[in-house]
Design an enzyme around this catalytic site. Structure first.
Site, PDB file in Angstrom:
ATOM      1  N   ARG A   1      27.998 -84.693  32.348  1.00 28.40           N
ATOM      2  CA  ARG A   1      29.088 -85.662  32.460  1.00 28.40           C
ATOM      3  C   ARG A   1      30.273 -85.076  33.221  1.00 28.40           C
ATOM      4  O   ARG A   1      30.899 -85.770  34.023  1.00 28.40           O
ATOM      5  CB  ARG A   1      29.503 -86.150  31.062  1.00 28.40           C
ATOM      6  CG  ARG A   1      28.512 -87.125  30.473  1.00 28.40           C
ATOM      7  CD  ARG A   1      28.811 -87.508  29.035  1.00 28.40           C
ATOM      8  NE  ARG A   1      27.873 -88.549  28.598  1.00 28.40           N
ATOM      9  CZ  ARG A   1      27.824 -89.045  27.371  1.00 28.40           C
ATOM     10  NH1 ARG A   1      28.661 -88.600  26.442  1.00 28.40           N
ATOM     11  NH2 ARG A   1      26.952 -89.991  27.071  1.00 28.40           N
TER      12      ARG A   1
ATOM     13  N   TYR B   1      24.914 -93.399  35.404  1.00 25.74           N
ATOM     14  CA  TYR B   1      24.069 -92.404  34.725  1.00 25.74           C
ATOM     15  C   TYR B   1      24.902 -91.398  33.939  1.00 25.74           C
ATOM     16  O   TYR B   1      26.093 -91.273  34.119  1.00 25.74           O
ATOM     17  CB  TYR B   1      23.088 -91.735  35.666  1.00 25.74           C
ATOM     18  CG  TYR B   1      23.565 -90.976  36.888  1.00 25.74           C
ATOM     19  CD1 TYR B   1      24.868 -90.564  37.070  1.00 25.74           C
ATOM     20  CD2 TYR B   1      22.647 -90.643  37.891  1.00 25.74           C
ATOM     21  CE1 TYR B   1      25.257 -89.844  38.196  1.00 25.74           C
ATOM     22  CE2 TYR B   1      23.016 -89.941  39.011  1.00 25.74           C
ATOM     23  CZ  TYR B   1      24.324 -89.544  39.161  1.00 25.74           C
ATOM     24  OH  TYR B   1      24.690 -88.838  40.278  1.00 25.74           O
ATOM     25  N   GLU B   2      24.223 -90.746  33.011  1.00 23.82           N
ATOM     26  CA  GLU B   2      24.857 -89.860  32.024  1.00 23.82           C
ATOM     27  C   GLU B   2      25.854 -90.620  31.146  1.00 23.82           C
ATOM     28  O   GLU B   2      26.819 -90.043  30.646  1.00 23.82           O
ATOM     29  CB  GLU B   2      25.547 -88.657  32.691  1.00 23.82           C
ATOM     30  CG  GLU B   2      24.664 -87.828  33.573  1.00 23.82           C
ATOM     31  CD  GLU B   2      23.418 -87.316  32.868  1.00 23.82           C
ATOM     32  OE1 GLU B   2      23.444 -87.205  31.627  1.00 23.82           O
ATOM     33  OE2 GLU B   2      22.421 -87.048  33.547  1.00 23.82           O
ATOM     34  N   GLY B   3      25.603 -91.894  30.927  1.00 24.24           N
ATOM     35  CA  GLY B   3      26.465 -92.717  30.089  1.00 24.24           C
ATOM     36  C   GLY B   3      27.392 -93.562  30.930  1.00 24.24           C
ATOM     37  O   GLY B   3      28.241 -93.043  31.657  1.00 24.24           O
TER      38      GLY B   3
ATOM     39  N   GLN C   1      31.326 -94.199  27.839  1.00 24.52           N
ATOM     40  CA  GLN C   1      32.374 -93.178  27.824  1.00 24.52           C
ATOM     41  C   GLN C   1      33.619 -93.702  27.106  1.00 24.52           C
ATOM     42  O   GLN C   1      34.260 -92.977  26.333  1.00 24.52           O
ATOM     43  CB  GLN C   1      32.752 -92.773  29.251  1.00 24.52           C
ATOM     44  CG  GLN C   1      31.618 -92.284  30.127  1.00 24.52           C
ATOM     45  CD  GLN C   1      30.888 -91.099  29.545  1.00 24.52           C
ATOM     46  OE1 GLN C   1      31.492 -90.183  29.005  1.00 24.52           O
ATOM     47  NE2 GLN C   1      29.574 -91.119  29.644  1.00 24.52           N
TER      48      GLN C   1
END
Length: 605
Positions: free
Chosen positions: A306, A447-449, A454
Site C-alpha cells: 500500500r 488494487y491493494e484495497g 482505505q
C-alpha cells in the site's frame, strides 16, 4: 517525445529538509545512510530509471506481456513472455543490486532505510510503472517471510529473493473473494512430511508468471481442513513455481500454473495472472508461521504494498507533469492573452494552461513530501531505541498509510487526466504518450484495497478505535506550524497561513464528527469516509508544503540565491489557494452529507 528525468533537486530537498534524513541515519542499523551515500544512490537510480526503464515504458505498453498455452519463453509449459527488453532490464536491475536495497543484510540486502527506498521506488514507478511492480511484490513477499517464516523457509528462499534471482507474489483474491477475504475457498491438505497440497484458483496475481527470473515464490492464502470459518481460518503458504532441492538448486516443476492473463486498461507490460493450484494432483506448499494467522502475515505484505502503491500516485503526478510541461513549452498556439496582433506563443504562456501545470506540479510535490515523511516515520518506528518514540511514530504511520495510498493515487489519476487536457486533442492520441499515464494510474486507486477500503480503515481502525487520539496529536502539530506561519512576513505567507489555518480547523471539526458519529451511526460516518480521507490528504499535503515554504524562506534569508527556494514558496502558495481552499467544502460534505447518500431506496437506483 520527452523521456523521464528524475526530479533529484526536489527529492533531495524533501529527504533532507522535510523527512529528516540526518535523523534517520542516526538510528541503529542505519548509520551507513550518510548524505553522501544516499546522494550517490539517488544519482545511480536516476541514471537507471532514465536510461534503462523509461525507454521501455511506451514499447512495453504497446507490446504487452503475452501468455501462451503452448509454452513460455523459458520452455517450462504454459506461461508468460515479457515484452522485448524487459528480461534484460530486470537482469541488469538485479545485478546492479536494486532488488536488495532495503533488504536485511543477513540475506544479502543493503539494509537502507525505507525513506531512501521510497525515493528510489518513486523513480522506478515514474519511469516504468509496469516494470516496478515486480520488485515491489518481491520485496513485500520477502519481508513477510523474513518476519514470519521458519528458519528453513528463510534459508531456502530469502537469499535468492533478495538478490532478485527469484521473484515473489501475493495470492489473495479469488473469483468469489475480492475485498471479502473471508470467502476464500482455496484449501491446503496436510501431508505426512509436514508439507501441504494446495488446491484452488487465484485471480489478479501481479507477475504471477513471467520469464525474467528462474523461480517465482508465491505466497498463497488457503484454508486447512480444521480451519474455522471467516478470516480467522486463513493460513499462508509458500508455493514456489519450481520446487527447491536440499542443496538450493531448482527441482521439479510445481503444480502451480498461470492459465491466462487479464486484458487490462493499463499496465499492459505487467502480467496479471489467473493462477491454478493443484489441477494435477496438488501444488506443494509450506506453512508460513502458524495455522490460521495467514491474513495477519499477509497484511505485512499489504501494508508495504500500500505504501508502494501510494508512491505510484506520486509517480503519476510527476511523470504526467513532466510530459505536459514539455509539450506546453513546445506547442505554439494563439497569441498571448491580452495582446492583439502579436505572434503566436507556446501554450505555457496562457493562464489556464499555467493553472493546470501548477496544479500538477503542486500535487506532485505535496504527495512526495507526505509519502517521504511517512517513510521516515516508519524507520523511526522500527529502529528508534525509545519505546514511546517508536509507538508514537507507528501510530502516525498507521494513520497515514491509508492516506498515502488513497489520496496520492486519486490525485495521480486527476493529474494524469489534467495532463491529457494540457495536450488538448493530441492528449487523446496514444502517440503522444499522455494517455498511457492515465490508463496506468487508474489501477493504483483500486488494487491493494480500493480508496473506499482505505477510507473505512482510516475512520474505523485508525480513528474511532482510539477515539481520534493520533489524529488529534497530528492536528496539534499542524497548529504549532500554523503559529510559525503567522509570524512569517510577505503576501505569500499571509495566503498560506490563512488557508492552512482554515484547513486545519476543518479537519479538526470533521474528525470530531467522524469519531463521535462512528459509534452511534456507523453508516452515516462511513458515508463521509472517502471525503474525510481526501480532506486529511489535502491538509496533510498543505502541512508539508507550508513546512517547505518556511524552510525555503529561511534559506533565502540566509543568503542562498538558488531559485529553487523561491519556486518552492510560490508552489506552496498555489497549493494553499487552489487545493487547501477545498477543505471547508469537504468538511461540510462529511458532516452534513450522509442523508443524501443513504436516503434513496435501493430500488430507486
Amino acid at each position: 517525445m520527452s523521456e523521464y528525468v528524475a526530479p533529484l533537486r526536489d527529492i533531495q530537498f524533501v529527504l533532507k529538509e522535510l523527512a529528516g534524513l540526518d535523523q534517520v541515519a542516526q538510528l541503529p542499523g542505519y548509520e551507513d545512510a550518510t548524505v553522501d551515500l544516499v546522494d550517490a544512490v539517488l544519482d545511480e537510480a536516476a541514471k537507471f530509471a532514465e536510461g534503462v526503464l523509461s525507454p521501455l515504458n511506451i514499447p512495453g505498453d504497446r507490446e504487452g506481456a503475452k501468455w501462451s498455452a503452448n509454452g513460455s519463453a523459458n520452455g517450462d509449459g504454459p506461461g508468460v513472455t515479457m515484452p522485448a527488453g524487459f528480461k534484460e532490464a530486470y537482469a541488469l536491475f538485479a545485478e546492479s543490486g536494486w532488488t536488495a536495497l532495503q533488504s536485511d543484510p543477513e540475506w544479502g540486502g543493503q539494509g537502507l532505510p525505507k525513506l531512501v527506498g521510497a525515493a528510489v521506488t518513486e523513480m522506478w514507478k515514474s519511469a516504468n510503472h509496469a516494470f516496478s511492480l515486480c520488485p515491489l511484490l518481491t520485496g513485500g513477499a520477502a519481508e513477510a517471510l523474513s518476519l514470519c517464516g521458519s528458519d528453513t523457509l528463510k534459508k531456502t528462499f530469502l537469499e535468492k529473493m533478495t538478490s532478485g534471482v527469484w521473484t515473489g507474489t501475493m495470492n489473495l483474491t479469488e473469483p468469489q473473494a475480492g475485498s471479502d477475504l473471508s470467502a476464500i475457498r482455496s484449501r491446503a491438505e496436510p501431508q505426512a512430511d509436514g508439507s501441504f497440497r494446495i488446491f484452488g484458483q487465484k485471480i489478479f496475481i501481479t507477475y504471477g508468471d513471467h520469464d525474467m527470473a528462474e523461480n517465482i515464490v508465491h505466497l498463497v492464502l488457503a484454508r486447512t481442513p480444521t480451519a474455522p470459518e471467516g478470516v480467522k481460518g486463513i493460513s499462508m503458504f509458500v508455493v514456489p513455481k519450481f520446487l527447491v532441492n536440499a542443496d538450493g538448486s531448482l527441482g521439479a516443476r510445481n503444480d502451480a500454473w498461470c492459465v491466462s492473463i487479464e486484458h487490462k486498461l493499463g499496465i499492459h507490460a505487467s502480467p496479471t495472472a489467473v493462477m491454478a493450484f493443484g489441477d494435477h494432483g496438488g501444488a506443494v506448499g509450506y506453512l508460513v508461521g502458524e495455522e490460521n494467522r495467514g491474513l495477519e502475515y499477509m497484511f505485512i505484505m499489504m501494508n508495504a504494498a500500500r505504501f508502494g502503491v501510494g508512491l505510484e500516485g506520486v509517480a503519476a503526478c510527476e511523470r504526467a507533469y513532466q510530459r505536459a510541461r514539455d509539450y506546453a513549452r513546445d506547442r505554439i498556439q494563439c497569441v498571448e492573452t491580452g495582446v492583439r496582433g502579436g505572434p503566436r506563443v507556446p501554450i505555457i504562456r496562457h493562464p489556464d494552461v499555467r493553472r493546470m501545470l501548477m496544479s500538477m506540479r503542486a500535487h506532485a510535490e505535496a504527495t512526495r513530501a507526505l509519502a517521504y515523511v511517512v517513510g521516515a516515520a516508519h524507520d523511526v518506528a522500527t529502529r528508534h531505541p525509545d519505546t514511546a518514540t517508536r509507538r508514537r511514530n507507528q501510530a502516525f504511520v498507521d494513520l497515514m498509510i491509508p492516506v498515502v495510498k488513497g489520496w496520492s493515487t486519486e490525485v495521480g489519476i486527476q493529474v494524469a487526466s489534467t495532463g491529457i487536457q494540457v495536450h488538448g486533442g493530441m492528449g487523446f492520441i496514444e502517440e503522444t504518450g499522455a494517455a498511457q499515464y492515465l490508463r496506468d494510474a487508474r489501477i493504483s486507486a483500486i488494487y491493494e484495497g480500493t480508496t473506499g477500503i482505505q477510507a473505512n480503515d482510516l475512520i474505523g481502525r485508525k480513528m474511532a478505535r482510539e477515539g481520534g487520539a493520533t489524529l488529534n496529536a497530528l492536528i496539534e502539530e499542524m497548529r504549532a506550524l500554523d503559529a510559525d506561519l503567522g509570524q512569517a512576513s510577505g503576501e505569500h505567507f499571509a495566503a498560506i497561513h490563512r488557508r492552512f489555518a482554515a484547513g486545519v480547523e476543518a479537519l479538526a471539526e470533521a474528525g470530531r464528527w467522524i469519531v463521535d458519529t462512528y459509534g452511534i451511526d456507523v453508516r452515516a460516518a462511513s458515508a463521509g469516509a472517502t471525503p474525510f480521507l481526501m480532506l486529511l490528504g489535502i491538509v496533510a499535503g498543505g502541512w508539508q508544503m507550508a513546512r517547505a515554504a518556511l524552510i525555503a524562506q529561511a534559506k533565502i534569508d540566509a543568503g542562498d540565491t538558488d531559485p529553487f527556494y523561491q519556486d518552492k514558496i510560490v508552489t506552496a502558495r498555489f497549493f494553499a489557494d487552489h487545493i487547501l481552499s477545498q477543505a471547508d467544502g469537504l468538511a461540510d460534505c462529511i458532516t452534513f452529507g450522509a442523508p443524501g447518500v443513504m436516503a434513496l431506496d435501493e430500488d430507486r437506483f
